[in-house]
Scaffold this motif. Structure first.
Motif, PDB file in Angstrom:
ATOM      1  N   ARG A 117      -1.239  -1.806 -14.065  1.00 13.15           N
ATOM      2  CA  ARG A 117      -2.604  -1.301 -13.981  1.00 13.15           C
ATOM      3  C   ARG A 117      -2.661   0.199 -13.707  1.00 13.15           C
ATOM      4  NH1 ARG A 117      -7.636  -1.588 -15.813  1.00 13.15           N
ATOM      5  NH2 ARG A 117      -9.198  -1.278 -14.225  1.00 13.15           N
ATOM      6  N   LEU A 118      -1.852   0.643 -12.743  1.00 13.80           N
ATOM      7  CA  LEU A 118      -1.942   2.050 -12.325  1.00 13.80           C
ATOM      8  C   LEU A 118      -0.939   2.952 -13.033  1.00 13.80           C
ATOM      9  CD1 LEU A 118      -2.440   1.617  -8.452  1.00 13.80           C
ATOM     10  CD2 LEU A 118      -4.198   1.857 -10.214  1.00 13.80           C
ATOM     11  N   GLY A 119       0.028   2.334 -13.700  1.00 16.76           N
ATOM     12  CA  GLY A 119       1.011   3.146 -14.412  1.00 16.76           C
ATOM     13  C   GLY A 119       1.983   3.858 -13.490  1.00 16.76           C
ATOM     14  N   ILE A 120       2.129   3.350 -12.272  1.00 16.35           N
ATOM     15  CA  ILE A 120       3.118   3.940 -11.356  1.00 16.35           C
ATOM     16  C   ILE A 120       4.144   2.877 -10.963  1.00 16.35           C
ATOM     17  CG2 ILE A 120       1.587   5.704 -10.384  1.00 16.35           C
ATOM     18  CD1 ILE A 120       1.193   3.877  -7.937  1.00 16.35           C
ATOM     19  N   THR A 121       5.388   3.311 -10.820  1.00 16.32           N
ATOM     20  CA  THR A 121       6.425   2.396 -10.350  1.00 16.32           C
ATOM     21  C   THR A 121       6.009   1.865  -8.982  1.00 16.32           C
ATOM     22  OG1 THR A 121       8.104   3.660 -11.510  1.00 16.32           O
ATOM     23  CG2 THR A 121       8.876   2.202  -9.748  1.00 16.32           C
ATOM     24  N   THR A 122       6.077   0.553  -8.835  1.00 22.04           N
ATOM     25  CA  THR A 122       5.613  -0.054  -7.590  1.00 22.04           C
ATOM     26  C   THR A 122       6.689  -0.962  -7.016  1.00 22.04           C
ATOM     27  OG1 THR A 122       3.341   0.022  -8.402  1.00 22.04           O
ATOM     28  CG2 THR A 122       3.778  -1.453  -6.551  1.00 22.04           C
ATOM     29  N   VAL A 123       6.994  -0.743  -5.755  1.00 22.29           N
ATOM     30  CA  VAL A 123       7.999  -1.571  -5.092  1.00 22.29           C
ATOM     31  C   VAL A 123       7.287  -2.533  -4.138  1.00 22.29           C
ATOM     32  CG1 VAL A 123       8.388   0.316  -3.440  1.00 22.29           C
ATOM     33  CG2 VAL A 123      10.042  -1.506  -3.600  1.00 22.29           C
ATOM     34  N   PRO A 124       7.577  -3.833  -4.259  1.00 20.41           N
ATOM     35  CA  PRO A 124       6.941  -4.784  -3.339  1.00 20.41           C
ATOM     36  C   PRO A 124       7.586  -4.683  -1.956  1.00 20.41           C
ATOM     37  CG  PRO A 124       8.148  -5.931  -5.112  1.00 20.41           C
ATOM     38  CD  PRO A 124       8.510  -4.489  -5.185  1.00 20.41           C
ATOM     39  N   ALA A 125       6.765  -4.780  -0.919  1.00 17.80           N
ATOM     40  CA  ALA A 125       7.287  -4.666   0.440  1.00 17.80           C
ATOM     41  C   ALA A 125       6.627  -5.707   1.346  1.00 17.80           C
ATOM     42  CB  ALA A 125       7.018  -3.259   0.983  1.00 17.80           C
ATOM     43  N   LEU A 126       7.453  -6.550   1.908  1.00 19.50           N
ATOM     44  CA  LEU A 126       6.947  -7.500   2.904  1.00 19.50           C
ATOM     45  C   LEU A 126       6.726  -6.718   4.191  1.00 19.50           C
ATOM     46  CD1 LEU A 126       6.314 -10.481   3.656  1.00 19.50           C
ATOM     47  CD2 LEU A 126       8.676 -10.651   4.464  1.00 19.50           C
ATOM     48  N   ASN A 127       5.484  -6.694   4.647  1.00 20.05           N
ATOM     49  CA  ASN A 127       5.156  -5.933   5.848  1.00 20.05           C
ATOM     50  C   ASN A 127       5.075  -6.857   7.061  1.00 20.05           C
ATOM     51  OD1 ASN A 127       4.588  -3.588   7.262  1.00 20.05           O
ATOM     52  ND2 ASN A 127       2.429  -3.527   6.680  1.00 20.05           N
ATOM     53  N   LYS A 128       5.042  -6.267   8.226  1.00 20.35           N
ATOM     54  CA  LYS A 128       4.929  -7.023   9.492  1.00 20.35           C
ATOM     55  C   LYS A 128       6.096  -7.986   9.680  1.00 20.35           C
ATOM     56  CE  LYS A 128      -0.096  -7.071   8.889  1.00 20.35           C
ATOM     57  NZ  LYS A 128      -1.320  -7.872   8.876  1.00 20.35           N
ATOM     58  N   VAL A 129       7.295  -7.577   9.295  1.00 24.35           N
ATOM     59  CA  VAL A 129       8.445  -8.490   9.414  1.00 24.35           C
ATOM     60  C   VAL A 129       8.748  -8.819  10.875  1.00 24.35           C
ATOM     61  CG1 VAL A 129       9.547  -7.909   7.217  1.00 24.35           C
ATOM     62  CG2 VAL A 129      10.118  -6.592   9.258  1.00 24.35           C
ATOM     63  N   ASP A 130       8.238  -7.990  11.798  1.00 24.59           N
ATOM     64  CA  ASP A 130       8.449  -8.298  13.222  1.00 24.59           C
ATOM     65  C   ASP A 130       7.775  -9.613  13.624  1.00 24.59           C
ATOM     66  OD1 ASP A 130       5.611  -7.231  14.549  1.00 24.59           O
ATOM     67  OD2 ASP A 130       6.208  -6.126  12.788  1.00 24.59           O
ATOM     68  N   THR A 131       6.812 -10.071  12.815  1.00 27.95           N
ATOM     69  CA  THR A 131       6.111 -11.324  13.145  1.00 27.95           C
ATOM     70  C   THR A 131       6.767 -12.546  12.507  1.00 27.95           C
ATOM     71  OG1 THR A 131       4.640 -11.242  11.217  1.00 27.95           O
ATOM     72  CG2 THR A 131       3.910 -10.043  13.180  1.00 27.95           C
ATOM     73  N   VAL A 132       7.819 -12.300  11.713  1.00 30.74           N
ATOM     74  CA  VAL A 132       8.442 -13.394  10.963  1.00 30.74           C
ATOM     75  C   VAL A 132       9.569 -14.031  11.772  1.00 30.74           C
ATOM     76  CG1 VAL A 132       9.787 -13.956   8.892  1.00 30.74           C
ATOM     77  CG2 VAL A 132       7.890 -12.337   8.743  1.00 30.74           C
TER      78      VAL A 132
END
Lengths: 247, 247
Positions: free
Chosen positions: B156-171
């Motif tokens: 959609r945005l035409g930018i390289t996008t890296v997925p990131a799992l956030n809040k890993v301190d809660t996992v």
């Protein structure tokens, strides 16, 4: 049968729910309406089930939350009643020919929040109607995005989802748009000419589409003129027929 | 270099922007902050550029709009200044090592609204960081959804996008999550065992992933503990290096 109208804020879910419901009623069907939007002020239909009875985004903003926080928080609260809402929708389904679900104003509070995901898990036979606006379609890769997004909803909610271009009454060159959306091979060939990496990704995604999903029929709807209502009725009928759930 | 933090309301964009910015500053980098959220009340960083100077969701709610309508309307207004904002961000880019963009609270107002799309078109070299919360991952198909959603943002945005799992301190069981996200073949094999049509779709999508996109590295972040900040810095560096844009 259950139809869930899904789309971003401003894609026309609420107006379409009202107008398509009216159309169905005029054709002799018993229609039930479900409002899942905690942030809507006025509804153009009378809901048989309305989450605002439990919580509204406003009441939470009055307590000091910003609009984003209030919207999310309202679904945190509703999530405790998912089973209750599923039960009520099931009852409406028994009494009606169609249950029309008007999903949350912000699509992501439905797709990413456990409330939406768990609620729809209770209705795996429901048909999702993914509404997108003509403004989303700015360049060829956007057509690929729109069709793929329907597949993302399917993947997330586990319900068959048909993409539907809404507000077609505002479109000048519908023929030009349909050339892409009705013929994925044509779109793919067009994307092959795009030199950007965005174009390349769109080309790859569109090329893979026929193997990933059954042929996708895109609907063209207008709440204003009633265009596409018969098609939507047919698609809903075929969906339930094929599932063997037509009662 | 420009990093745009993208994710649903509640995914932790704002806190991460602040904490990652602090981390970069402490490591000697010049950091600029851009707030694109018209609905945020308090920011934990001092923005160099803030769209609330132009319009806020509140002021529009005071005029009678509901929260959904106000959010959309605020970006309708901002859309007239996209060029101006692009120019200002470009200036910040010149003066800084990192420009951190904290995108709108509701992800869809960024992905589906012309303001977000046109703004990012001005920065095709920016790196998108797609933040998702652990709560999104409820079943195997959700892992596929999360990774694919990153690709949708890219498309959609035409930018390289890296997925990131956030809040890993809660996992609790990060190892269990990483087994799926770090090894797409393992996830695909797991999805093959799913009997549902949802599982089948997820299986097909995951199987196609290696052909659709370069190997996706998922980041694991925590604004609270600083986990993953070095990885994010490395990914940003590698991204700009590969593009030849490292200055």
């Amino acid at each position: 049968m259950i139809l869930a109208f899904i789309g971003t804020a401003g894609s026309g879910k609420t107006t379409l729910t009202a107008e398509f419901g009216k159309y169905l009623s005029e054709n002799g069907y018993r229609v039930a309406y479900v409002n899942l939007d905690t942030g809507v002020k006025r509804l153009p239909y009378t809901p048989n089930l309305d989450v605002r009875e439990k919580v509204t985004a406003w009441s939470l903003m009055d307590e000091g939350l910003g609009p984003n926080g209030a919207i999310v928080k309202s679904y945190d609260i509703l999530a405790e009643y998912t089973g209750e809402y599923a039960e009520k929708i099931r009852e409406l389904e028994k009494e009606s020919d169609y249950v029309l679900i008007d999903t949350p104003g912000q699509m992501e509070t439905f797709l990413f929040h456990e409330f939406g995901v768990e609620l729809m898990e209770a209705f795996p036979d429901a048909l999702g109607v993914y509404l997108f606006s003509p403004e989303v379609l700015r360049k060829p890769s956007d057509f690929c995005f729109a069709v793929f997004f329907g597949l993302m909803i399917d993947l997330r909610l586990g319900i068959t989802t048909v993409p539907a271009l809404n507000k077609v009454d505002t479109v000048k060159d519908l023929g030009g748009i349909r050339k892409y959306l009705d013929d994925i091979d044509y779109l793919t060939a067009r994307l092959k000419l795009e030199p950007s990496t965005q174009g390349l990704l769109a080309y790859k995604l569109c090329s893979a589409l026929p193997e990933l999903a059954p042929p996708t029929r895109v609907l063209y709807l207008s709440a204003k003129t009633g265009e596409g209502f018969e098609d939507l009725e047919t698609v809903a009928y075929e969906h339930y027929c094929t599932c063997g759930d037509l009662t």
